[in-house]
Design a protein around this motif. Sequence first.
Motif, mmCIF file in Angstrom:
data_model
loop_
_atom_site.group_PDB
_atom_site.id
_atom_site.type_symbol
_atom_site.label_atom_id
_atom_site.label_comp_id
_atom_site.label_asym_id
_atom_site.label_seq_id
_atom_site.Cartn_x
_atom_site.Cartn_y
_atom_site.Cartn_z
ATOM 1 N N ILE A 1 0.857 -1.174 0.000
ATOM 2 C CA ILE A 1 0.000 0.000 0.000
ATOM 3 C C ILE A 1 0.892 1.222 0.000
ATOM 4 C CG2 ILE A 1 -1.566 1.402 1.397
ATOM 5 C CD1 ILE A 1 -3.093 -0.948 2.099
ATOM 6 N N ASP A 2 0.694 2.090 -0.965
ATOM 7 C CA ASP A 2 1.440 3.333 -1.042
ATOM 8 C C ASP A 2 0.611 4.420 -0.368
ATOM 9 O OD1 ASP A 2 2.755 5.623 -1.658
ATOM 10 O OD2 ASP A 2 2.682 5.369 -3.831
ATOM 11 N N PHE A 3 1.111 4.942 0.760
ATOM 12 C CA PHE A 3 0.367 5.961 1.488
ATOM 13 C C PHE A 3 0.457 7.332 0.814
ATOM 14 C CE2 PHE A 3 0.288 2.845 4.775
ATOM 15 C CZ PHE A 3 -0.836 3.147 5.519
ATOM 16 N N GLY A 4 1.152 7.405 -0.283
ATOM 17 C CA GLY A 4 1.136 8.634 -1.072
ATOM 18 C C GLY A 4 1.884 9.779 -0.439
ATOM 19 N N ASN A 5 1.300 10.976 -0.509
ATOM 20 C CA ASN A 5 1.984 12.196 -0.095
ATOM 21 C C ASN A 5 1.542 12.670 1.281
ATOM 22 O OD1 ASN A 5 3.278 12.322 -2.590
ATOM 23 N ND2 ASN A 5 1.595 13.461 -3.519
ATOM 24 N N PHE A 6 2.515 12.998 2.111
ATOM 25 C CA PHE A 6 2.242 13.499 3.446
ATOM 26 C C PHE A 6 2.568 14.986 3.494
ATOM 27 C CE2 PHE A 6 2.608 9.038 3.954
ATOM 28 C CZ PHE A 6 1.952 8.681 5.114
ATOM 29 N N PRO A 7 1.714 15.793 4.073
ATOM 30 C CA PRO A 7 2.003 17.221 4.155
ATOM 31 C C PRO A 7 3.037 17.538 5.211
ATOM 32 C CG PRO A 7 -0.054 16.753 5.251
ATOM 33 C CD PRO A 7 0.397 15.469 4.619
ATOM 34 N N SER A 8 3.645 18.713 5.109
ATOM 35 C CA SER A 8 4.669 19.124 6.061
ATOM 36 C C SER A 8 4.038 19.662 7.329
ATOM 37 C CB SER A 8 5.588 20.165 5.428
ATOM 38 O OG SER A 8 4.830 21.312 5.087
ATOM 39 N N GLU A 9 4.894 20.106 8.252
ATOM 40 C CA GLU A 9 4.453 20.499 9.594
ATOM 41 C C GLU A 9 3.423 21.606 9.582
ATOM 42 O OE1 GLU A 9 4.168 21.190 13.694
ATOM 43 O OE2 GLU A 9 4.919 19.479 12.591
ATOM 44 N N ASN A 10 3.606 22.613 8.771
ATOM 45 C CA ASN A 10 2.715 23.764 8.859
ATOM 46 C C ASN A 10 2.409 24.313 7.477
ATOM 47 O OD1 ASN A 10 1.129 25.723 10.001
ATOM 48 N ND2 ASN A 10 2.657 26.351 11.504
ATOM 49 N N ASN A 11 1.410 25.130 7.410
ATOM 50 C CA ASN A 11 0.974 25.715 6.147
ATOM 51 C C ASN A 11 0.616 27.166 6.407
ATOM 52 O OD1 ASN A 11 -0.270 26.435 3.782
ATOM 53 N ND2 ASN A 11 -2.183 25.410 4.275
ATOM 54 N N ASP A 12 1.465 28.080 5.943
ATOM 55 C CA ASP A 12 1.232 29.500 6.190
ATOM 56 C C ASP A 12 0.484 30.170 5.039
ATOM 57 O OD1 ASP A 12 2.564 29.404 8.632
ATOM 58 O OD2 ASP A 12 4.504 29.604 7.646
ATOM 59 N N GLU A 13 0.156 29.422 4.001
ATOM 60 C CA GLU A 13 -0.532 30.026 2.871
ATOM 61 C C GLU A 13 -1.891 29.369 2.663
ATOM 62 O OE1 GLU A 13 2.109 30.065 -0.442
ATOM 63 O OE2 GLU A 13 3.627 31.230 0.591
ATOM 64 N N LYS A 14 -2.044 28.640 1.578
ATOM 65 C CA LYS A 14 -3.328 28.029 1.285
ATOM 66 C C LYS A 14 -3.559 26.789 2.146
ATOM 67 C CE LYS A 14 -3.505 29.482 -3.564
ATOM 68 N NZ LYS A 14 -3.604 28.999 -4.961
ATOM 69 N N PRO A 15 -4.788 26.580 2.574
ATOM 70 C CA PRO A 15 -5.096 25.348 3.314
ATOM 71 C C PRO A 15 -5.103 24.152 2.375
ATOM 72 C CG PRO A 15 -7.097 26.594 2.906
ATOM 73 C CD PRO A 15 -5.962 27.464 2.435
ATOM 74 N N ILE A 16 -5.039 22.967 2.927
ATOM 75 C CA ILE A 16 -5.139 21.738 2.142
ATOM 76 C C ILE A 16 -6.594 21.319 2.097
ATOM 77 C CG2 ILE A 16 -4.429 19.333 1.944
ATOM 78 C CD1 ILE A 16 -2.055 19.945 3.684
ATOM 79 N N LEU A 17 -7.096 21.045 0.928
ATOM 80 C CA LEU A 17 -8.449 20.507 0.815
ATOM 81 C C LEU A 17 -8.439 19.059 1.308
ATOM 82 C CD1 LEU A 17 -9.590 21.861 -2.662
ATOM 83 C CD2 LEU A 17 -10.150 22.766 -0.397
ATOM 84 N N THR A 18 -9.398 18.719 2.119
ATOM 85 C CA THR A 18 -9.465 17.367 2.658
ATOM 86 C C THR A 18 -9.578 16.339 1.544
ATOM 87 O OG1 THR A 18 -10.561 18.234 4.632
ATOM 88 C CG2 THR A 18 -10.703 15.861 4.260
ATOM 89 N N LEU B 1 -6.780 28.000 10.343
ATOM 90 C CA LEU B 1 -8.022 27.225 10.337
ATOM 91 C C LEU B 1 -8.407 26.841 11.765
ATOM 92 C CD1 LEU B 1 -10.098 26.087 8.323
ATOM 93 C CD2 LEU B 1 -8.806 23.942 8.328
ATOM 94 N N TRP B 2 -7.414 26.594 12.623
ATOM 95 C CA TRP B 2 -7.698 26.276 14.026
ATOM 96 C C TRP B 2 -8.428 27.436 14.697
ATOM 97 C CZ3 TRP B 2 -8.115 22.579 17.537
ATOM 98 C CH2 TRP B 2 -8.080 22.923 18.901
#
Length: 303
Positions: A22-39, A117-118
Amino acid sequence: MRKTSFIILTLAFNLMLNAQNIDFGNFPSENNDEKPILTSDLLKSLNWEKLKEFSKSNEGHYTYERKDSLLIKYEYVQQGRVADFKIISFNDKVLEYRSQISNTSKETNTNYFDKKLWLEYAHTYLPNLTDGLKLSINEPKRILKAYYELLVVGTYDEYGWICEYSTVGRATDRRMAVIELLGREELLWQLLEYPNVHVQLYVADALIYSDFRDKQMIEEYKENRKYKTAREMIKYLKDELLTKAEWEKIYELRDSNQKVSTCKSGTGSFKIYDNNTSELLSEQAISEIPKRHEELRELGYLR
């Protein structure tokens, strides 16, 4: 996928799950100071639909989707916690994401948290929170999380120290939150009269412990008071001690005799009991607050 400040760490893990990769694909980094990630984008990246189907027919692999009024949580667990991840979604965007993989040659842990977002989530959860009690995005992640969790964002109305949850003893969520805020007494003071007695109690005993700790440090610096820095620290710490008026506020909380939900005596037993501020802030209880914090330190909750 994003700009440099929002790096996607491509961590492709070929996990042998019952002889299947199973390839878990791409993991995001620690923080995001610009655009949010769409779920939806993250779920697609992690092959969520395929992983759900795989887990249905392979023992030891589990996926969960849980929804409350504001959040949706997606979770995958491989039995034994050798691999798992959890996505917390708010308004179709990734609020928080955690993962760990330990059954490969290189153990990996990934954490992502969207501070902007928090704050949006916390202020939606607490629509009546006054502007004076709101924090700004400039605060560190740990302070933002702890402050609003202390204010009941995603936590429960219970007061205690180490309580049992499913037979496992641990500090309550709001205990862990108030520990994170030690050292930020200015934030705690503004919550001493917050309209929730459980918040008030956590704040009161944290301030009492801070006062005790400052008095200890003063005594230590007195042994070296011939040094200018020691004299300056003594003066600074004395200014930080609880004043008579501040103690009176704590005693007013005690004397209000408000009902409080606790695990038994504040420790042990997952069962919730009724207690009151008079007992929980009695002179005996106050005298035990430093000892309680030292017990937390021994358990690794307190630095």
